[in-house]
Design a protein around this motif. Sequence first.
Motif, PDB file in Angstrom:
ATOM      1  N   SER A 153      -7.298 -29.172  -2.406  1.00 45.29           N
ATOM      2  CA  SER A 153      -8.538 -28.408  -2.571  1.00 45.29           C
ATOM      3  C   SER A 153      -8.517 -27.080  -1.829  1.00 45.29           C
ATOM      4  O   SER A 153      -9.107 -26.103  -2.279  1.00 45.29           O
ATOM      5  N   PHE A 154      -7.845 -27.053  -0.690  1.00 53.80           N
ATOM      6  CA  PHE A 154      -7.830 -25.834   0.117  1.00 53.80           C
ATOM      7  C   PHE A 154      -6.522 -25.057  -0.015  1.00 53.80           C
ATOM      8  O   PHE A 154      -6.306 -24.066   0.680  1.00 53.80           O
ATOM      9  N   GLY A 155      -5.652 -25.513  -0.928  1.00 58.51           N
ATOM     10  CA  GLY A 155      -4.449 -24.758  -1.262  1.00 58.51           C
ATOM     11  C   GLY A 155      -3.431 -24.635  -0.154  1.00 58.51           C
ATOM     12  O   GLY A 155      -2.776 -23.601  -0.030  1.00 58.51           O
ATOM     13  N   VAL A 156      -3.293 -25.693   0.649  1.00 56.14           N
ATOM     14  CA  VAL A 156      -2.280 -25.682   1.702  1.00 56.14           C
ATOM     15  C   VAL A 156      -1.366 -26.887   1.524  1.00 56.14           C
ATOM     16  O   VAL A 156      -1.764 -27.905   0.961  1.00 56.14           O
ATOM     17  N   SER A 157      -0.134 -26.757   1.994  1.00 55.97           N
ATOM     18  CA  SER A 157       0.832 -27.847   1.873  1.00 55.97           C
ATOM     19  C   SER A 157       0.715 -28.847   3.015  1.00 55.97           C
ATOM     20  O   SER A 157       1.088 -29.997   2.875  1.00 55.97           O
ATOM     21  N   SER A 158       0.245 -28.383   4.162  1.00 49.43           N
ATOM     22  CA  SER A 158       0.055 -29.268   5.312  1.00 49.43           C
ATOM     23  C   SER A 158      -1.007 -28.661   6.220  1.00 49.43           C
ATOM     24  O   SER A 158      -1.329 -27.475   6.102  1.00 49.43           O
ATOM     25  N   ILE A 159      -1.506 -29.455   7.147  1.00 47.57           N
ATOM     26  CA  ILE A 159      -2.550 -28.942   8.043  1.00 47.57           C
ATOM     27  C   ILE A 159      -2.013 -27.856   8.960  1.00 47.57           C
ATOM     28  O   ILE A 159      -2.783 -27.081   9.518  1.00 47.57           O
ATOM     29  N   ASP A 160      -0.696 -27.785   9.086  1.00 50.42           N
ATOM     30  CA  ASP A 160      -0.095 -26.724   9.900  1.00 50.42           C
ATOM     31  C   ASP A 160      -0.358 -25.339   9.315  1.00 50.42           C
ATOM     32  O   ASP A 160      -0.247 -24.337  10.018  1.00 50.42           O
ATOM     33  N   GLU A 161      -0.692 -25.276   8.027  1.00 52.54           N
ATOM     34  CA  GLU A 161      -0.954 -23.996   7.369  1.00 52.54           C
ATOM     35  C   GLU A 161      -2.407 -23.543   7.498  1.00 52.54           C
ATOM     36  O   GLU A 161      -2.765 -22.471   7.010  1.00 52.54           O
ATOM     37  N   LEU A 162      -3.248 -24.353   8.141  1.00 50.99           N
ATOM     38  CA  LEU A 162      -4.647 -23.948   8.316  1.00 50.99           C
ATOM     39  C   LEU A 162      -4.709 -22.723   9.217  1.00 50.99           C
ATOM     40  O   LEU A 162      -3.906 -22.579  10.136  1.00 50.99           O
ATOM     41  N   PRO A 163      -5.658 -21.841   8.969  1.00 50.25           N
ATOM     42  CA  PRO A 163      -5.773 -20.641   9.806  1.00 50.25           C
ATOM     43  C   PRO A 163      -6.044 -21.003  11.267  1.00 50.25           C
ATOM     44  O   PRO A 163      -6.718 -21.984  11.552  1.00 50.25           O
ATOM     45  N   VAL A 164      -5.502 -20.205  12.150  1.00 54.22           N
ATOM     46  CA  VAL A 164      -5.691 -20.421  13.581  1.00 54.22           C
ATOM     47  C   VAL A 164      -6.527 -19.271  14.132  1.00 54.22           C
ATOM     48  O   VAL A 164      -6.272 -18.110  13.821  1.00 54.22           O
ATOM     49  N   LEU A 165      -7.522 -19.616  14.924  1.00 56.89           N
ATOM     50  CA  LEU A 165      -8.353 -18.584  15.541  1.00 56.89           C
ATOM     51  C   LEU A 165      -7.595 -17.947  16.697  1.00 56.89           C
ATOM     52  O   LEU A 165      -6.975 -18.640  17.497  1.00 56.89           O
ATOM     53  N   SER A 166      -7.680 -16.645  16.773  1.00 57.78           N
ATOM     54  CA  SER A 166      -7.052 -15.951  17.895  1.00 57.78           C
ATOM     55  C   SER A 166      -7.937 -16.114  19.128  1.00 57.78           C
ATOM     56  O   SER A 166      -9.140 -16.353  19.007  1.00 57.78           O
ATOM     57  N   PRO A 167      -7.366 -15.969  20.326  1.00 61.38           N
ATOM     58  CA  PRO A 167      -8.178 -16.056  21.544  1.00 61.38           C
ATOM     59  C   PRO A 167      -9.337 -15.053  21.549  1.00 61.38           C
ATOM     60  O   PRO A 167     -10.406 -15.330  22.080  1.00 61.38           O
ATOM     61  N   VAL A 168      -9.136 -13.900  20.923  1.00 57.91           N
ATOM     62  CA  VAL A 168     -10.197 -12.887  20.844  1.00 57.91           C
ATOM     63  C   VAL A 168     -11.368 -13.426  20.018  1.00 57.91           C
ATOM     64  O   VAL A 168     -12.533 -13.297  20.406  1.00 57.91           O
ATOM     65  N   GLN A 169     -11.061 -14.062  18.872  1.00 58.46           N
ATOM     66  CA  GLN A 169     -12.116 -14.636  18.032  1.00 58.46           C
ATOM     67  C   GLN A 169     -12.855 -15.743  18.770  1.00 58.46           C
ATOM     68  O   GLN A 169     -14.082 -15.838  18.693  1.00 58.46           O
ATOM     69  N   VAL A 170     -12.112 -16.582  19.493  1.00 58.59           N
ATOM     70  CA  VAL A 170     -12.734 -17.664  20.255  1.00 58.59           C
ATOM     71  C   VAL A 170     -13.699 -17.080  21.278  1.00 58.59           C
ATOM     72  O   VAL A 170     -14.827 -17.553  21.430  1.00 58.59           O
ATOM     73  N   GLU A 171     -13.280 -16.033  21.964  1.00 59.44           N
ATOM     74  CA  GLU A 171     -14.131 -15.395  22.971  1.00 59.44           C
ATOM     75  C   GLU A 171     -15.376 -14.788  22.319  1.00 59.44           C
ATOM     76  O   GLU A 171     -16.480 -14.899  22.858  1.00 59.44           O
ATOM     77  N   GLU A 172     -15.214 -14.168  21.145  1.00 64.22           N
ATOM     78  CA  GLU A 172     -16.361 -13.595  20.437  1.00 64.22           C
ATOM     79  C   GLU A 172     -17.361 -14.679  20.047  1.00 64.22           C
ATOM     80  O   GLU A 172     -18.568 -14.513  20.226  1.00 64.22           O
ATOM     81  N   PHE A 173     -16.856 -15.800  19.521  1.00 70.04           N
ATOM     82  CA  PHE A 173     -17.741 -16.909  19.141  1.00 70.04           C
ATOM     83  C   PHE A 173     -18.447 -17.470  20.373  1.00 70.04           C
ATOM     84  O   PHE A 173     -19.627 -17.805  20.329  1.00 70.04           O
ATOM     85  N   LYS A 174     -17.717 -17.559  21.469  1.00 73.86           N
ATOM     86  CA  LYS A 174     -18.285 -18.074  22.714  1.00 73.86           C
ATOM     87  C   LYS A 174     -19.422 -17.162  23.185  1.00 73.86           C
ATOM     88  O   LYS A 174     -20.491 -17.632  23.563  1.00 73.86           O
ATOM     89  N   GLN A 175     -19.196 -15.844  23.129  1.00 74.41           N
ATOM     90  CA  GLN A 175     -20.226 -14.892  23.552  1.00 74.41           C
ATOM     91  C   GLN A 175     -21.459 -14.970  22.655  1.00 74.41           C
ATOM     92  O   GLN A 175     -22.589 -14.937  23.138  1.00 74.41           O
ATOM     93  N   GLU A 176     -21.238 -15.091  21.345  1.00 76.60           N
ATOM     94  CA  GLU A 176     -22.364 -15.218  20.415  1.00 76.60           C
ATOM     95  C   GLU A 176     -23.175 -16.472  20.718  1.00 76.60           C
ATOM     96  O   GLU A 176     -24.409 -16.438  20.729  1.00 76.60           O
ATOM     97  N   ALA A 177     -22.476 -17.572  20.967  1.00 77.38           N
ATOM     98  CA  ALA A 177     -23.164 -18.830  21.267  1.00 77.38           C
ATOM     99  C   ALA A 177     -23.941 -18.725  22.571  1.00 77.38           C
ATOM    100  O   ALA A 177     -25.071 -19.213  22.674  1.00 77.38           O
ATOM    101  N   GLU A 178     -23.344 -18.082  23.570  1.00 79.06           N
ATOM    102  CA  GLU A 178     -24.030 -17.911  24.852  1.00 79.06           C
ATOM    103  C   GLU A 178     -25.292 -17.074  24.684  1.00 79.06           C
ATOM    104  O   GLU A 178     -26.335 -17.381  25.263  1.00 79.06           O
ATOM    105  N   GLU A 179     -25.190 -16.019  23.884  1.00 74.12           N
ATOM    106  CA  GLU A 179     -26.359 -15.170  23.647  1.00 74.12           C
ATOM    107  C   GLU A 179     -27.458 -15.946  22.936  1.00 74.12           C
ATOM    108  O   GLU A 179     -28.633 -15.811  23.261  1.00 74.12           O
ATOM    109  N   GLU A 180     -27.060 -16.774  21.965  1.00 72.29           N
ATOM    110  CA  GLU A 180     -28.044 -17.570  21.237  1.00 72.29           C
ATOM    111  C   GLU A 180     -28.723 -18.581  22.146  1.00 72.29           C
ATOM    112  O   GLU A 180     -29.912 -18.836  22.034  1.00 72.29           O
ATOM    113  N   MET A 181     -27.959 -19.157  23.031  1.00 76.04           N
ATOM    114  CA  MET A 181     -28.505 -20.210  23.888  1.00 76.04           C
ATOM    115  C   MET A 181     -28.992 -19.671  25.234  1.00 76.04           C
ATOM    116  O   MET A 181     -29.615 -20.391  25.994  1.00 76.04           O
TER     117      MET A 181
END
Length: 187
Positions: A153-181
């Motif tokens: 369904s998601f067009g990948v051969s294995s779970i190893d092909e799933l996109p990986v979040l970069s540390p920068v993206q993780v930090e951005e999501f963390k900051q957004e969540a902190e601001e929301e909460m």
Amino acid sequence: MNYKAAIEAILFTMGESVELGRIADAIQLNEKETKKLLDELIKEYRSSSNIGMNIIELDGAYQMCTKPQMYEYLIRIAKQPKKRVLTDVLLETLSIIAYKQPVTKAEIEKIRGVSSEHAVSKLVEYNLVQELGRLDAPGRPLLFGTTEEFLRSFGVSSIDELPVLSPVQVEEFKQEAEEEMHVKLDV
């Protein structure tokens, strides 16, 4: 013997993915030779606009399926195409399972902060998630992981092909969540 024709017959008849070893045993060749034939078939199917089928690899197994561009013709003949609706809740739950598998419902609920019983049940019903066994812990909770249908369904051969979040993206999501909460998250 026409090994490619035999492979096509096996994949068509089985209707689901077949492991390389099983195909090799059936046509009585070693796995290396069988893999070479499968790779040739995959290339032939993909390069031909006169063939409405594809052979895809799914985590070391192979399956024959229709090309996506044939869907419009298939829905004309099918009584009712199977259309799954993945809500935000289902996608969120599926993402957690895909990236954290094997995972228990309790772990999913800890991440989501709400009950995930319905979401997990729906994903199992859609055959995107399956029970993988039980955790060796008190209560022996079920462990869940993704299925071959998820990969398809998601067009990948294995779970190893799933996109990986970069540390920068993780930090951005963390900051957004902190601001929301309006609190500091310690992740």
